[in-house]
Design a protein around this motif. Structure first.
Motif, PDB file in Angstrom:
ATOM      1  N   ASP A  28      -2.783   7.079  -5.129  1.00  0.00           N
ATOM      2  CA  ASP A  28      -1.528   5.946  -4.111  1.00  0.00           C
ATOM      3  C   ASP A  28      -1.984   5.841  -3.493  1.00  0.00           C
ATOM      4  O   ASP A  28      -1.416   7.196  -2.760  1.00  0.00           O
ATOM      5  CB  ASP A  28      -0.933   5.562  -5.461  1.00  0.00           C
ATOM      6  N   TYR A  29      -1.016   5.199  -2.709  1.00  0.00           N
ATOM      7  CA  TYR A  29      -0.273   5.600  -1.133  1.00  0.00           C
ATOM      8  C   TYR A  29       0.570   6.712  -1.289  1.00  0.00           C
ATOM      9  O   TYR A  29       0.297   7.448   0.123  1.00  0.00           O
ATOM     10  CB  TYR A  29       0.020   4.190  -0.355  1.00  0.00           C
ATOM     11  N   CYS A  57     -10.312   1.705   6.391  1.00  0.00           N
ATOM     12  CA  CYS A  57     -10.397  -0.002   5.691  1.00  0.00           C
ATOM     13  C   CYS A  57     -11.161  -0.194   6.031  1.00  0.00           C
ATOM     14  O   CYS A  57     -11.751  -1.071   5.265  1.00  0.00           O
ATOM     15  CB  CYS A  57      -8.618   0.165   5.733  1.00  0.00           C
ATOM     16  N   GLU A  60     -14.925  -0.026   3.568  1.00  0.00           N
ATOM     17  CA  GLU A  60     -14.327  -0.892   2.192  1.00  0.00           C
ATOM     18  C   GLU A  60     -15.062  -2.280   2.241  1.00  0.00           C
ATOM     19  O   GLU A  60     -15.199  -3.198   3.140  1.00  0.00           O
ATOM     20  CB  GLU A  60     -12.955  -1.352   1.858  1.00  0.00           C
ATOM     21  N   SER A  62     -14.030  -4.744   1.000  1.00  0.00           N
ATOM     22  CA  SER A  62     -13.023  -5.901   0.958  1.00  0.00           C
ATOM     23  C   SER A  62     -11.883  -4.711   0.833  1.00  0.00           C
ATOM     24  O   SER A  62     -11.477  -3.175   0.738  1.00  0.00           O
ATOM     25  CB  SER A  62     -13.062  -6.843  -0.536  1.00  0.00           C
ATOM     26  N   PHE A  63     -10.904  -5.954   1.771  1.00  0.00           N
ATOM     27  CA  PHE A  63      -9.225  -5.489   2.318  1.00  0.00           C
ATOM     28  C   PHE A  63      -8.832  -4.506   0.950  1.00  0.00           C
ATOM     29  O   PHE A  63      -8.452  -5.370  -0.162  1.00  0.00           O
ATOM     30  CB  PHE A  63      -8.760  -5.978   2.875  1.00  0.00           C
ATOM     31  N   LEU A  64      -8.225  -2.992   1.048  1.00  0.00           N
ATOM     32  CA  LEU A  64      -7.466  -2.596  -0.494  1.00  0.00           C
ATOM     33  C   LEU A  64      -6.400  -2.842   1.055  1.00  0.00           C
ATOM     34  O   LEU A  64      -5.902  -2.278   1.426  1.00  0.00           O
ATOM     35  CB  LEU A  64      -8.213  -1.888  -0.291  1.00  0.00           C
ATOM     36  N   LYS A  65      -5.326  -3.059  -0.481  1.00  0.00           N
ATOM     37  CA  LYS A  65      -3.590  -2.796   0.210  1.00  0.00           C
ATOM     38  C   LYS A  65      -3.347  -1.524   0.009  1.00  0.00           C
ATOM     39  O   LYS A  65      -2.247  -1.314   0.679  1.00  0.00           O
ATOM     40  CB  LYS A  65      -2.640  -3.957  -0.779  1.00  0.00           C
ATOM     41  N   PHE A  66      -3.854  -0.553  -0.042  1.00  0.00           N
ATOM     42  CA  PHE A  66      -3.781   1.262  -0.410  1.00  0.00           C
ATOM     43  C   PHE A  66      -2.891   1.425   0.699  1.00  0.00           C
ATOM     44  O   PHE A  66      -2.522   2.283   1.802  1.00  0.00           O
ATOM     45  CB  PHE A  66      -4.841   1.421  -0.954  1.00  0.00           C
ATOM     46  N   TYR A  67      -4.135   0.909   1.471  1.00  0.00           N
ATOM     47  CA  TYR A  67      -4.430   1.066   3.469  1.00  0.00           C
ATOM     48  C   TYR A  67      -3.388   0.821   3.820  1.00  0.00           C
ATOM     49  O   TYR A  67      -2.243   1.069   5.312  1.00  0.00           O
ATOM     50  CB  TYR A  67      -5.481   0.923   3.758  1.00  0.00           C
ATOM     51  N   ASN A 106     -11.224  -6.960   7.700  1.00  0.00           N
ATOM     52  CA  ASN A 106     -10.504  -5.418   6.934  1.00  0.00           C
ATOM     53  C   ASN A 106      -9.923  -5.429   7.994  1.00  0.00           C
ATOM     54  O   ASN A 106      -8.785  -4.820   7.602  1.00  0.00           O
ATOM     55  CB  ASN A 106     -11.759  -5.171   6.423  1.00  0.00           C
TER      56      ASN A 106
END
Length: 362
Positions: A28-29, A57, A60, A62-67, A106
């Motif tokens: 995780d972040y 980012c 990827e 699709s966009f990951l909220k992790f970044y 992204n």
């Protein structure tokens, strides 16, 4: 003693590799931020960390909220990262035409996350000039995704309130232009087409009052020019009065004689006055027709914008109905598949029972 400098950027490449592996190996972040803070970066290497977060980012699917959460954490921890991400926004916007559509989406969602969480200041939008000359198709797509993402999380009222903040209005002059009616109209049409027409209420009012402001400014310019001309006329009249005092009696008789001859032709002077009056009346009628045509065009434009706003509001309902129909059809297909399997299973069991019964009879 000569100092040897490494121009191969080996250290930078090694740092980027380490940051990439750290990001990819983290669960995780929070774990990722903890590992990267233990790397003991040297001053000036913050830009490489920001670049690698943005690059990972964009790669990827699709966009990951992790970044977004990772970039937000670094901006909260140190102001140097906040300044670097602000500089990255300006650099990315200037070179946005080089990115593919997926990378562009992204990156736009990453900066939208940083903006609606206030991880970076909104003054970075000062580089955005929304007009036909200074935008490309890529930059318009970037602005569209950016503001749609912000409006989804903040909501239209809060976003409108943020754009009307008196401390930030100076930085949004390029985004909400008021210098030229053509640019103002372009900005209104752009936000209306992406479903955010509620942000342009002030621009619409400004566009309605713009002709009045232009006429008032023209009147002021004409008044100032008249005052200058009156001053010059007064000085010239003083000089002419001196020359007139030296006119002879013969010149005065000649002028008096010309006036008497002019009074002897009353029909011609009356006709010229009628012609002038008729010309003024025709000019006033022409001006009235122009004003009526302009008001009709403005009314048609308002009706068209209202229709576009209504279509933008009805579009989510159509999408929900379409998704609901897809789910219903999928459920029906699954139900038919289960019934088909059940019939096949019953038929197979029946054949096995008949075969078993036939064996017992034999």
């Amino acid at each position: 003693m000569t100092e040897i400098t490494d121009e191969t950027q080996t250290n930078i490449m090694g740092l980027r590799r380490t940051v990439y592996l750290t990001i990819m190996s983290s669960v995780d972040y929070e774990e990722c931020a903890h590992k990267m803070l233990k790397m003991q970066l040297k001053p000036g290497q913050e830009s490489e960390v920001c670049f690698m977060i943005m690059e990972c980012c964009s790669q990827e699917r699709s966009f990951l909220k992790f970044y977004g959460l990772l970039a937000e954490r670094f901006c909260r921890l140190d102001k140097a990262y906040e300044e670097q991400f602000t500089a990255c926004f300006r650099e990315q916007y200037d070179t946005i035409h080089r990115l593919e559509t997926n990378k562009l989406r992204n990156v736009a969602k990453l900066f939208a996350h940083l903006l609606y969480t206030d991880a970076i200041p909104w003054i970075c939008l000062v580089c955005v000039h929304l007009n036909e000359e200074e935008t490309t198709s890529s930059s318009r797509i970037f602005i569209k995704i950016l503001f749609q993402e912000i409006a989804e999380f903040l909501g239209l009222p809060k976003l409108n309130e943020r754009l009307k903040d008196p401390t930030l209005c100076g930085y949004f002059e390029g985004l909400m232009p008021r210098d030229n009616p053509r640019n103002t109209r372009f900005s209104i049409n752009f936000f209306t087409s992406i479903g955010l027409g509620g942000l342009t209420d002030d621009l619409r009012e400004h566009l309605k009052s713009a002709p009045k402001m232009i006429m008032a400014q023209k009147r002021e310019d004409v008044g100032s020019s008249d005052s200058d001309s009156s001053g010059s006329d007064s000085s010239s009249s003083a000089e002419e009065s001196d020359s007139d005092s030296e006119d002879s009696e013969e010149d005065r008789r000649r002028r008096r004689k010309g006036r008497d001859e002019g009074r002897g032709r009353p029909e011609a002077s009356q006709g010229s006055r009628d012609d002038r009056r008729e010309g003024r009346r025709q000019d006033s009628l022409r001006d009235q027709r122009r004003r009526d045509d302009r008001s009709d065009r403005e009314r048609r434009a308002e009706v068209a914008t209202e229709r576009r706003d209504r279509r933008g509001r009805e579009r989510p309902r159509d999408e929900e109905d379409r998704d609901r129909r897809k789910m219903d059809s999928r459920r029906q297909d699954e139900r038919r598949e289960k019934e088909r399997h059940r019939d096949y299973r019953d038929e197979r069991n029946g054949r096995q029972r008949r075969r078993y019964a036939r064996g017992r009879d034999d």
